[in-house]
Design a protein around this motif. Structure first.
Motif, PDB file in Angstrom:
ATOM      1  N   PHE A 160       0.833  -1.200   0.000  1.00 36.02           N
ATOM      2  CA  PHE A 160       0.000   0.000   0.000  1.00 36.02           C
ATOM      3  C   PHE A 160       0.872   1.256   0.000  1.00 36.02           C
ATOM      4  O   PHE A 160       0.663   2.192  -0.764  1.00 36.02           O
ATOM      5  N   PHE A 176       1.745   4.610  -2.868  1.00 40.27           N
ATOM      6  CA  PHE A 176       1.827   6.053  -2.608  1.00 40.27           C
ATOM      7  C   PHE A 176       3.166   6.604  -3.082  1.00 40.27           C
ATOM      8  O   PHE A 176       3.235   7.681  -3.661  1.00 40.27           O
ATOM      9  N   HIS A 219       3.127   6.996  -6.719  1.00 35.54           N
ATOM     10  CA  HIS A 219       2.308   8.138  -7.100  1.00 35.54           C
ATOM     11  C   HIS A 219       3.087   9.437  -6.976  1.00 35.54           C
ATOM     12  O   HIS A 219       3.077  10.283  -7.865  1.00 35.54           O
ATOM     13  N   LEU A 241      -5.134  -2.838  -5.771  1.00 38.37           N
ATOM     14  CA  LEU A 241      -4.738  -1.475  -5.416  1.00 38.37           C
ATOM     15  C   LEU A 241      -4.538  -0.618  -6.658  1.00 38.37           C
ATOM     16  O   LEU A 241      -4.988   0.528  -6.728  1.00 38.37           O
ATOM     17  N   PHE A 271      -6.701   2.700  -7.169  1.00 40.20           N
ATOM     18  CA  PHE A 271      -6.049   3.995  -6.942  1.00 40.20           C
ATOM     19  C   PHE A 271      -5.637   4.691  -8.224  1.00 40.20           C
ATOM     20  O   PHE A 271      -5.612   5.910  -8.284  1.00 40.20           O
ATOM     21  N   TYR A 272      -5.276   3.912  -9.240  1.00 34.93           N
ATOM     22  CA  TYR A 272      -4.864   4.558 -10.478  1.00 34.93           C
ATOM     23  C   TYR A 272      -5.946   4.485 -11.548  1.00 34.93           C
ATOM     24  O   TYR A 272      -5.721   4.908 -12.680  1.00 34.93           O
ATOM     25  N   ASN A 273      -7.091   3.903 -11.167  1.00 37.72           N
ATOM     26  CA  ASN A 273      -8.238   3.906 -12.062  1.00 37.72           C
ATOM     27  C   ASN A 273      -7.914   3.255 -13.415  1.00 37.72           C
ATOM     28  O   ASN A 273      -8.162   3.827 -14.468  1.00 37.72           O
TER      29      ASN A 273
END
Lengths: 209, 224
Positions: free
Chosen positions: B32, B36, B39, B117, B121-123
């Protein structure tokens, strides 16, 4: 042995500078080849010896095979380093860059890393027999891994960009050049044997104390 | 008999993990966190992340796996478990096989989690590539667990193991990483694995070689 090696290296060196002709395209820089090619061939030989000695150690449990593998790996790492550095020095004027992610370069660099970690295992494990077994396994995996790395890197590069752009055409070599190269290869192999024997001798002295 | 012994090792390890949840919790949290970090390293641009997706997925997988696999033999150091394993009758490679199986299951769970994930989170749109990705993932997980378990057995006894384990493992898993990233990239682009067939062959070949070497040499490591 030492004298023969010294004479061999000296004659190889002088042949490289005085006897072999100047390369028509690359000029004097090409003479690095007489250092580069022998060192990479010697490094391959050294790692081949590591592989065989590691196998022999696991089967026989005799510590002399382990000592041979250790000595050969150390010398091999030195020669691989020499290959990378000399190739880099040649690459700067010829390709215009110190380093490129060409398949062969990457494989050689990974070879260097694998055997550096081989030496690290040796240094980090205190118990002698344990260190010998562990490093024998690492030595075997390292050698087996070389073709896998070679193929994967080759495909990786050829799929993304043709390596032919970076690699100069193999020039048809003059006979004197071939002779000089072979002389140097012979001298380097002698040098390898000499260094490995010295290293073995040193290990024996260390163990006696 | 051989497989039953491997199964016993596998069962023991998964039981310990199921009850303590020591490793799983830490690893999922770590995965997780990595997301981040990715990102912030790449910025909010979605196209950029999409382009880097195959590499990022496998990098995340490699880093979490590195932490997980390094612990494969740590549990055995307590209460002289390692001695018990050495004294167990029969072929020692069964123990290795059990450990590899545990490693593969752990890796697969991590992959599912990481993919989830990434999707959230990144679609990213995953449905079309999922079957192919599962195949590539399984091939990668087997090879990774095969060398990882072997090197974990080596480094379990060494003082500087946190340092030595990645140093040993990373150069050797580079072909796996290359193959998996290339195959995943192909999959994302064309939604089919047919163009990546040689990469799959390379992955399968590497798996086979690593597994065989591990089975043959594990005994020497365990008894050292």
């Amino acid at each position: 042995m030492g004298w023969v090696t010294a004479i061999g290296l000296l004659s190889g060196l002088s042949a490289g500078f005085l006897y072999a002709p100047r390369d028509a395209v690359q000029g004097n820089v090409q003479r690095i080849m007489y250092l580069h090619v022998p060192s990479v061939l010697t490094a391959y030989l050294a790692f081949g010896v590591v592989f065989l000695a590691s196998l022999a150690y696991l089967f026989s449990q005799r510590s002399r095979w382990d000592r041979l593998a250790a000595a050969s790996a150390e010398v091999g790492v030195v020669f691989t380093g020499l290959t990378l550095v000399s190739g880099s020095v040649w690459g700067k004027p010829t390709w215009g860059t110190w380093w490129t992610w060409d398949a062969r370069l990457t494989t050689t660099a990974l070879l260097f890393l694998i055997y550096v970690s081989y030496l690290l295992v040796r240094g980090m494990v205190e118990d002698r027999e344990r260190a010998a077994r562990f490093s024998a396994v690492v030595g075997i995996i390292g050698a087996i891994d070389v073709p896998i790395i070679h193929f994967s890197v080759q495909w990786f590069r050829t799929l993304h960009q043709p390596a032919t752009l970076l690699r100069p055409q193999a020039p048809t070599m003059d006979a004197t050049m071939v002779f000089t190269l072979l002389l140097n290869v012979g001298a380097f192999i002698l040098f390898y044997i000499y260094l490995t024997r010295m290293r073995l001798h040193l290990t024996q002295l260390e163990e006696r104390t | 008999m051989y497989l039953r012994r491997a199964w016993a090792v596998f069962w023991k390890d998964s039981l310990v993990e199921r009850r303590s949840k020591e490793m799983a919790n830490g690893l999922f949290f770590f995965a997780f966190l990595l997301l981040f970090l990715f990102h912030f390293a790449l910025g909010p641009d979605r196209a950029r992340i999409e382009m880097a997706f195959p590499g990022l997925l496998w990098l995340g997988f490699l880093l979490t796996g590195l932490l997980g696999l390094g612990r494969t033999f740590l549990g055995e150091r307590e209460n002289d478990c390692l001695e018990g394993l050495v004294l167990a009758p029969g072929d020692k490679s069964a123990i290795y096989l059990g450990k590899v199986a545990g490693g593969v299951v752990l890796m697969l769970l991590l992959q599912v989690f990481l993919l989830l994930l990434f999707t959230v989170f990144y679609n990213l749109e995953m449905r079309k590539v999922l079957p192919g990705l599962a195949f590539v993932g399984a091939l990668g997980a087997i090879g990774f667990a095969a060398v990882g378990s072997l090197f974990a057995a080596i480094t379990a006894q060494v003082r500087a193991r946190e340092l030595l384990f990645p140093l040993l493992l990373l150069p050797v898993v580079i072909p796996l990483l290359l193959g998996a990233v290339a195959a995943t990239g192909e999959l994302v682009q064309s939604h089919s694995l047919s163009a990546a067939r040689h990469w799959l062959a390379l992955l399968a070949g590497a798996d086979l070689i690593y597994l065989t070497t591990g089975l043959l040499t594990f005994e020497f490591i365990l008894e050292a």
